[in-house]
Motif scaffolding. Sequence first.
Motif, PDB file in Angstrom:
ATOM      1  N   MET A  48     -29.556   1.426-101.462  1.00 17.06           N
ATOM      2  CA  MET A  48     -28.764   0.200-101.402  1.00 17.06           C
ATOM      3  C   MET A  48     -29.455  -0.900-102.218  1.00 17.06           C
ATOM      4  SD  MET A  48     -25.992  -1.149-100.110  1.00 17.06           S
ATOM      5  CE  MET A  48     -25.559  -0.111 -98.704  1.00 17.06           C
ATOM      6  N   THR A  49     -28.732  -1.503-103.146  1.00 14.93           N
ATOM      7  CA  THR A  49     -29.272  -2.591-103.961  1.00 14.93           C
ATOM      8  C   THR A  49     -28.940  -3.927-103.310  1.00 14.93           C
ATOM      9  OG1 THR A  49     -29.034  -1.312-106.001  1.00 14.93           O
ATOM     10  CG2 THR A  49     -29.202  -3.705-106.221  1.00 14.93           C
ATOM     11  N   ARG A  50     -29.965  -4.675-102.964  1.00 17.25           N
ATOM     12  CA  ARG A  50     -29.805  -5.976-102.316  1.00 17.25           C
ATOM     13  C   ARG A  50     -29.679  -7.058-103.387  1.00 17.25           C
ATOM     14  NH1 ARG A  50     -31.664  -6.782 -97.265  1.00 17.25           N
ATOM     15  NH2 ARG A  50     -32.892  -8.613 -97.876  1.00 17.25           N
ATOM     16  N   ILE A  51     -28.623  -7.877-103.288  1.00 17.78           N
ATOM     17  CA  ILE A  51     -28.273  -8.817-104.352  1.00 17.78           C
ATOM     18  C   ILE A  51     -28.136 -10.233-103.808  1.00 17.78           C
ATOM     19  CG2 ILE A  51     -26.585  -9.360-106.165  1.00 17.78           C
ATOM     20  CD1 ILE A  51     -25.668  -6.395-105.915  1.00 17.78           C
ATOM     21  N   VAL A  52     -28.629 -11.198-104.588  1.00 19.06           N
ATOM     22  CA  VAL A  52     -28.375 -12.618-104.322  1.00 19.06           C
ATOM     23  C   VAL A  52     -27.606 -13.172-105.519  1.00 19.06           C
ATOM     24  CG1 VAL A  52     -29.443 -14.905-104.217  1.00 19.06           C
ATOM     25  CG2 VAL A  52     -30.301 -13.064-102.767  1.00 19.06           C
ATOM     26  N   VAL A  53     -26.550 -13.928-105.260  1.00 15.71           N
ATOM     27  CA  VAL A  53     -25.710 -14.520-106.299  1.00 15.71           C
ATOM     28  C   VAL A  53     -25.984 -16.021-106.377  1.00 15.71           C
ATOM     29  CG1 VAL A  53     -23.362 -14.916-107.119  1.00 15.71           C
ATOM     30  CG2 VAL A  53     -23.921 -12.794-105.907  1.00 15.71           C
ATOM     31  N   VAL A  54     -26.280 -16.502-107.588  1.00 19.66           N
ATOM     32  CA  VAL A  54     -26.616 -17.916-107.764  1.00 19.66           C
ATOM     33  C   VAL A  54     -25.686 -18.538-108.803  1.00 19.66           C
ATOM     34  CG1 VAL A  54     -28.432 -19.576-108.322  1.00 19.66           C
ATOM     35  CG2 VAL A  54     -29.037 -17.364-107.278  1.00 19.66           C
ATOM     36  N   ASP A  55     -24.889 -19.515-108.405  1.00 17.00           N
ATOM     37  CA  ASP A  55     -23.993 -20.232-109.317  1.00 17.00           C
ATOM     38  C   ASP A  55     -23.599 -21.534-108.653  1.00 17.00           C
ATOM     39  OD1 ASP A  55     -21.408 -21.015-110.762  1.00 17.00           O
ATOM     40  OD2 ASP A  55     -22.014 -19.249-111.902  1.00 17.00           O
ATOM     41  N   ASP A  56     -23.531 -22.613-109.429  1.00 14.70           N
ATOM     42  CA  ASP A  56     -23.220 -23.912-108.823  1.00 14.70           C
ATOM     43  C   ASP A  56     -21.728 -24.085-108.560  1.00 14.70           C
ATOM     44  OD1 ASP A  56     -22.739 -24.038-111.601  1.00 14.70           O
ATOM     45  OD2 ASP A  56     -22.911 -26.219-111.606  1.00 14.70           O
ATOM     46  N   GLN A  57     -20.896 -23.180-109.055  1.00 16.49           N
ATOM     47  CA  GLN A  57     -19.462 -23.265-108.803  1.00 16.49           C
ATOM     48  C   GLN A  57     -19.088 -22.333-107.647  1.00 16.49           C
ATOM     49  OE1 GLN A  57     -16.883 -23.192-112.325  1.00 16.49           O
ATOM     50  NE2 GLN A  57     -18.722 -23.329-113.588  1.00 16.49           N
ATOM     51  N   ASP A  58     -18.554 -22.920-106.598  1.00 14.42           N
ATOM     52  CA  ASP A  58     -18.231 -22.141-105.404  1.00 14.42           C
ATOM     53  C   ASP A  58     -17.277 -20.989-105.698  1.00 14.42           C
ATOM     54  OD1 ASP A  58     -19.795 -23.892-103.999  1.00 14.42           O
ATOM     55  OD2 ASP A  58     -18.130 -25.062-103.178  1.00 14.42           O
ATOM     56  N   VAL A  59     -16.258 -21.251-106.526  1.00  8.38           N
ATOM     57  CA  VAL A  59     -15.254 -20.228-106.812  1.00  8.38           C
ATOM     58  C   VAL A  59     -15.872 -19.044-107.554  1.00  8.38           C
ATOM     59  CG1 VAL A  59     -13.142 -19.728-108.084  1.00  8.38           C
ATOM     60  CG2 VAL A  59     -13.354 -21.882-106.839  1.00  8.38           C
TER      61      VAL A  59
END
Length: 219
Positions: free
Chosen positions: A1-12
Motif C-alpha cells: 500500500m502506497t501512503r500518499i499526502v496531497v498538497v495544493d492550496d486550491q481546495d477543489v
Amino acid sequence: MTRIVVVDDQDVVRAAFEVLLATQPDFAVVGSAADGEQAVRICRRLRPDVVLMDIRMPGMDGIEATRRLRAEPAPPRVLMLTTFDLDEHVYDALGAGASGFLLKDATAERLFDAVRVVAAGEALLAPTVTRRLVAEFARLRVRRRERDAVLRALTTRETEVLRLIAEGLSNAEIAARLVVGEETVKSHVSRVLAKLGLRDRTQAVVVAYESGLVVPGDR
C-alpha cells in the motif's frame, strides 16, 4: 500500500486528486495540506511514501517544502504538480530533491502511473519531458559548474553511467547499452550519487547538465 499526502492550496484541486487516488486499491491518501508549512508538519507526523506537491503556494511554497522534507530521515518521494510544462520553478524543485513532475491536467491513468513510478524509486517521471525542462533551464540560467571539479571524482565508467542517467535511461536500459549486469549498473549509480553528494537520480540529471557533461540539444 502506497501512503500518499496531497498538497495544493486550491481546495477543489486537492479534493479532486484525493478522490481519484482513493479509487486505486494500492493507494491510501493519509492526509492533505493547503501550504508548504502544513505539508511539512503533516508529513513528519504521518510519514507518507509519496507527496503530491503543488509548486506555487502562498507562504512556504512547494520547493522549500520539498527541500525540507527531503532533508528528513527516510524522506518521502515528492511528485511536483504544475500547471505549465516549462515552469522554471520545476527546475528548482528538481534541484531540491523532487523525483519528477506532473501536469495538473494529466489523465487519471497518468497520475496513477506517476505515483507508482515515484513510489518504486524509479528514475525520472516522463524522462523525455523532464530532460527537456532541465536542459532548457540549465541553458537559460547558465548555472554551470566547473566540469572538471564536478567530474574528476568519477571513473570513466561512472561518468558514462551519469551521462546515460541524464538521457533518462533506467538501470535495465543502461545495462543493455553497456552490456553489463543490472546489479553492476546499480553499484555504479550508487557510487556516482555518493561521490557527487546527491540524493537521487533526479539531482544527477541536473548536475550532468550544469557541469556540461550533457549539452542541451546534443542528441
